[in-house]
Design a protein around this motif. Structure first.
Motif, short mmCIF file in Angstrom:
data_model
loop_
_atom_site.label_atom_id
_atom_site.label_comp_id
_atom_site.label_asym_id
_atom_site.label_seq_id
_atom_site.Cartn_x
_atom_site.Cartn_y
_atom_site.Cartn_z
N PRO A 179 8.60 8.51 -21.27
CA PRO A 179 7.49 8.61 -20.77
C PRO A 179 6.35 7.76 -21.98
O PRO A 179 6.66 7.85 -22.88
N PRO A 180 5.62 6.91 -21.21
CA PRO A 180 4.63 6.16 -22.34
C PRO A 180 3.61 7.21 -23.00
O PRO A 180 3.45 8.42 -22.57
N VAL A 181 3.27 6.95 -24.15
CA VAL A 181 2.33 7.58 -24.78
C VAL A 181 1.17 6.76 -25.14
O VAL A 181 1.34 5.62 -25.45
N ALA A 182 0.04 7.39 -25.58
CA ALA A 182 -1.14 6.78 -26.11
C ALA A 182 -1.08 7.35 -27.79
O ALA A 182 -0.75 8.60 -27.78
N ILE A 183 -1.47 6.45 -28.48
CA ILE A 183 -1.49 6.88 -29.86
C ILE A 183 -2.94 6.81 -30.06
O ILE A 183 -3.79 5.95 -30.30
N LEU A 184 -3.44 8.02 -30.83
CA LEU A 184 -4.75 8.18 -31.34
C LEU A 184 -4.84 8.19 -32.81
O LEU A 184 -4.41 9.34 -33.47
N PRO A 185 -5.11 7.06 -33.63
CA PRO A 185 -4.88 7.29 -35.10
C PRO A 185 -6.04 8.04 -35.73
O PRO A 185 -7.15 7.78 -35.12
N LEU A 186 -5.56 9.09 -36.50
CA LEU A 186 -7.06 9.90 -36.96
C LEU A 186 -7.47 9.22 -38.25
O LEU A 186 -8.68 9.89 -38.81
N ASP A 187 -7.16 7.97 -38.57
CA ASP A 187 -7.57 7.21 -39.42
C ASP A 187 -8.31 6.07 -38.82
O ASP A 187 -7.51 5.11 -38.49
N PRO A 188 -9.37 6.02 -38.50
CA PRO A 188 -9.96 4.80 -37.56
C PRO A 188 -10.06 3.53 -38.15
O PRO A 188 -9.99 2.22 -37.77
N GLY A 189 -10.02 3.61 -39.35
CA GLY A 189 -10.13 2.15 -40.38
C GLY A 189 -8.72 1.83 -40.90
O GLY A 189 -8.50 0.74 -41.54
N GLY A 190 -7.52 2.28 -40.51
CA GLY A 190 -6.04 1.94 -40.93
C GLY A 190 -5.77 0.71 -40.41
O GLY A 190 -6.46 0.18 -39.34
N THR A 191 -5.21 -0.27 -41.31
CA THR A 191 -4.67 -1.33 -40.80
C THR A 191 -3.15 -1.70 -40.97
O THR A 191 -3.02 -2.75 -40.75
N THR A 192 -2.59 -0.74 -41.45
CA THR A 192 -1.14 -1.11 -41.73
C THR A 192 -0.22 -0.17 -40.81
O THR A 192 1.15 -0.49 -40.90
#
Length: 365
Positions: A179-192
């Motif tokens: 099943p597809p998933v959505a990713i919610l990063p808890l660090d909104p400024g992450g770049t890597t």
């Protein structure tokens, strides 16, 4: 309208980590900030008492590694959902979705969410994802290892035993379309992290819009014979206290190509499904990673002594690369450290990774 589960993985706070997670009572943020996680999903120094949940993948524990894998990669200690989780849930409700937030502290709690994606019972008795499910999943992640922990449980639920391979399983695959998933990063400024590599939305409102949309990107997944999965990649090899690579020896094969037969000193070996380990100490290792082409790219860095007439010898680093469906590494001398999706582990016997083309998917804007 859809039902949406926003799933977080948590340590302590809301009732403890649970026996499957095995985290010690430690207030340090195991999956956040700078500390890497070990192969059981805990920061170095945490006690590993993993005994609950459903345990390892079929076939038993990975006795050649540092434990059973990502039973449940712990998140930061918290007493309730993080602010980005609440903001995403609010945005989903504003759009008309029915939303539930779940903070899982064990494999069993992750599995309970995953089981909601099951299709109607099959005549062969296999658990199978419902391709027409109206349920959608958002995974809140403080580190890629947490995303991997959930995908590992998806694979464990839906991968049929080799003796029960169904006719409707695609050729070249050992798991159905997850099943597809959505990713919610808890660090909104992450770049890597992986979300940044894939160009996925990071802000809670944008993640909510994506999960309720129709744009889905299918991506390759790496499985391994230790019972876990890899989404981004792995870096095999260690460093000393000064950060210098410690040479190791082992046999590295990609399909039929041998990158090293075990005689060469290897500074690092990168296994890439994504680009997270494309460089090592400024040295380009992976040059053409594509998480949608059904291939894994592998590179080894080997120091080579160059003799020059009338001059002193010098050492240059030679990078050998290959692409294929599978890669295996056989350590030659004792335990070999590695990072896999940011999770620490060690190898003391042969480990193989293989590609599952298009096995997992993300909601994209």
């Amino acid at each position: 309208m859809y039902d949406v589960v926003v799933l977080s993985l948590a340590e302590g706070g809301g009732g403890g980590c649970g026996s499957s997670c095995g985290c010690a009572a430690d207030t340090s943020p195991a999956a956040e900030g700078g500390r890497a996680l070990d192969d059981s999903g805990h920061a170095p120094g945490d006690s590993d008492r993993a005994s609950g949940g459903s345990g390892c993948a079929e076939g038993g524990c990975d006795s050649g590694g540092s434990g059973c894998g990502d039973h449940a990669v712990c998140g930061p200690r918290q007493g309730g959902p993080r602010t980005p989780v609440l903001a995403c849930a609010d945005a989903l409700r504003d759009a008309g979705a029915r939303v539930e937030t779940v903070t899982a502290s064990s494999d069993a709690e992750i599995d309970a969410v995953i089981a909601r994606f099951d299709s109607e019972p099959r005549t062969d008795g296999l658990s199978w994802p419902d391709a027409d499910s109206k349920l959608r999943l958002v995974i809140a992640t403080a580190a890629d290892g947490q995303l991997r922990a959930v995908l590992r449980r998806l694979v464990r639920r839906y991968a049929p035993p080799p003796s029960c391979r169904p006719a409707d399983l695609a050729d070249g695959r050992t798991v159905p379309d997850l099943p597809p998933v959505a990713i919610l990063p808890l660090d909104p400024g992450g770049t890597t992290d992986l979300a940044a590599q894939l160009g996925l939305p990071r802000e809670p409102a944008a993640v909510a819009e994506a999960v309720l949309g129709s744009s889905v990107r299918r991506l390759d997944l790496l499985r391994n014979d230790g019972g876990s999965v890899t989404l981004d990649g792995a870096l095999v090899g260690g460093a000393d206290d000064a950060g210098r690579a410690v040479p190791w020896r082992g046999r590295v094969e990609v399909d039929d190509a041998v990158l090293t037969d075990g005689d060469d000193p290897v500074l690092a070996c990168a296994i890439g499904n994504g680009s997270g380990y494309a460089e090592f100490d400024g040295l380009p290792l992976l040059t053409g990673v594509d998480p949608t082409d059904g291939r894994v790219e592998v590179a080894v860095a080997v120091p080579v002594t160059v003799k020059r007439r009338l001059r002193t010898t010098r050492v240059r680093v030679e990078v050998r690369r290959a692409r294929g469906r599978a890669v295996s590494i056989l350590p030659r001398d004792g335990e070999l450290p590695f990072l896999d999706d940011g999770v620490h582990g060690t190898l003391s016997r042969k480990r193989s990774w293989w590609t599952e083309p298009g096995a997992w998917a993300v909601y994209a804007s």
